[in-house]
Design a protein around this motif. Structure first.
Motif: not given
Length: 131
Positions: A26-33, A107-115, A122-129
């Motif tokens: 997801i991170l790579r697809s959002l352009g965050y390598p 700054k940390t972001l916790v991603v849970w397995e259920c998400e 999840l893509s939106t959360r990652l992009r905003e973070f």
């Protein structure tokens, strides 16, 4: 033939898990390598670290880290004293590590397995973070 508990535990990996790979894709697809994996020089060895941004992404299994979702709230069927104590220690350690990262200016972001089921959210959360 049934798999023994110890054999099952041996099969559970700590790195390059399916949830981790999904988040990295997801991170790579959002352009965050450009992230670094499992930085041992940071508290808690975050799964994904953006060094220049001082941002870390931690990917937790719901059961192992005591998430409040359906899977995380499930009680182990055997050896409950041991497993409930272990999950409690995991939660305590997670909090300590996140505080230590914060004290270092991260700054940390916790991603849970259920998400992972809702990849658009999840893509939106990652992009905003990472923005």
């Amino acid at each position: 033939m049934a798999i023994s508990r110890s054999e099952n535990m041996r099969r559970i990996r700590g790195k390059d898990t399916k949830p981790e790979i999904i988040v990295r894709n997801i991170l790579r697809s959002l352009g965050y390598p450009g992230y670094r994996l499992h930085r041992r020089d940071l508290p808690g060895t975050p799964d994904i670290a953006y060094i220049g941004r001082h941002k870390a992404i931690i990917i937790n299994g719901c059961f192992w880290h005591g998430h409040d979702c359906k899977k995380g709230a499930r009680k182990p069927k055997s050896n409950q004293d041991y497993w409930l104590s272990k999950i409690s220690r995991n939660k305590e350690r997670d909090g300590t590590n996140q505080t230590a990262l914060s004290n270092l200016g991260w700054k940390t972001l916790v991603v849970w397995e259920c998400e992972l089921k809702e990849q658009e959210q999840l893509s939106t959360r990652l992009r905003e973070f990472l923005a």
